[in-house]
Design a protein around this motif. Structure first.
Motif, mmCIF file in Angstrom:
data_model
loop_
_atom_site.group_PDB
_atom_site.id
_atom_site.type_symbol
_atom_site.label_atom_id
_atom_site.label_comp_id
_atom_site.label_asym_id
_atom_site.label_seq_id
_atom_site.Cartn_x
_atom_site.Cartn_y
_atom_site.Cartn_z
ATOM 1 N N ASP A 1 0.504 5.812 -1.343
ATOM 2 C CA ASP A 1 -0.453 6.925 -1.400
ATOM 3 C C ASP A 1 -0.547 7.540 -2.793
ATOM 4 O O ASP A 1 -0.712 8.748 -2.937
ATOM 5 C CB ASP A 1 -0.096 7.981 -0.360
ATOM 6 C CG ASP A 1 1.292 8.558 -0.557
ATOM 7 O OD1 ASP A 1 2.027 8.076 -1.450
ATOM 8 O OD2 ASP A 1 1.651 9.494 0.162
ATOM 9 N N ASP B 1 -3.872 3.058 -4.600
ATOM 10 C CA ASP B 1 -3.034 2.930 -3.404
ATOM 11 C C ASP B 1 -2.465 1.528 -3.220
ATOM 12 O O ASP B 1 -1.657 1.316 -2.329
ATOM 13 C CB ASP B 1 -3.832 3.292 -2.149
ATOM 14 C CG ASP B 1 -3.992 4.789 -1.981
ATOM 15 O OD1 ASP B 1 -3.301 5.551 -2.688
ATOM 16 O OD2 ASP B 1 -4.798 5.197 -1.132
ATOM 17 N N GLU C 1 0.840 -1.194 0.000
ATOM 18 C CA GLU C 1 0.000 0.000 0.000
ATOM 19 C C GLU C 1 0.879 1.249 0.000
ATOM 20 O O GLU C 1 1.899 1.304 0.678
ATOM 21 C CB GLU C 1 -0.907 -0.001 1.232
ATOM 22 C CG GLU C 1 -1.961 1.065 1.194
ATOM 23 C CD GLU C 1 -2.975 0.925 2.318
ATOM 24 O OE1 GLU C 1 -3.817 1.818 2.438
ATOM 25 O OE2 GLU C 1 -2.917 -0.057 3.083
#
Length: 47
Positions: free
Chosen positions: A11, A22, A9
């Motif tokens: 941003d 993400d 993960e």
């Protein structure tokens, strides 16, 4: 064909505006010629 073996993960959605961006999926392909590669959601196709 292959199998998702890990999900990372980050941003990226902060830049793209798409929350699905993400996630980075590591796929281990059944054919050893392709090995393991990373893909975003939009790169993957469901069977």
């Amino acid at each position: 064909m292959g199998e998702v073996v890990d999900i990372l993960e980050d941003d990226l959605s902060g830049l793209s505006g798409d929350p699905e961006d993400d996630f980075l999926y590591s796929v281990d392909f059944y054919d050893e010629e392709f090995g393991e590669s990373d893909f975003r959601y939009n790169d993957l196709e469901k069977p």
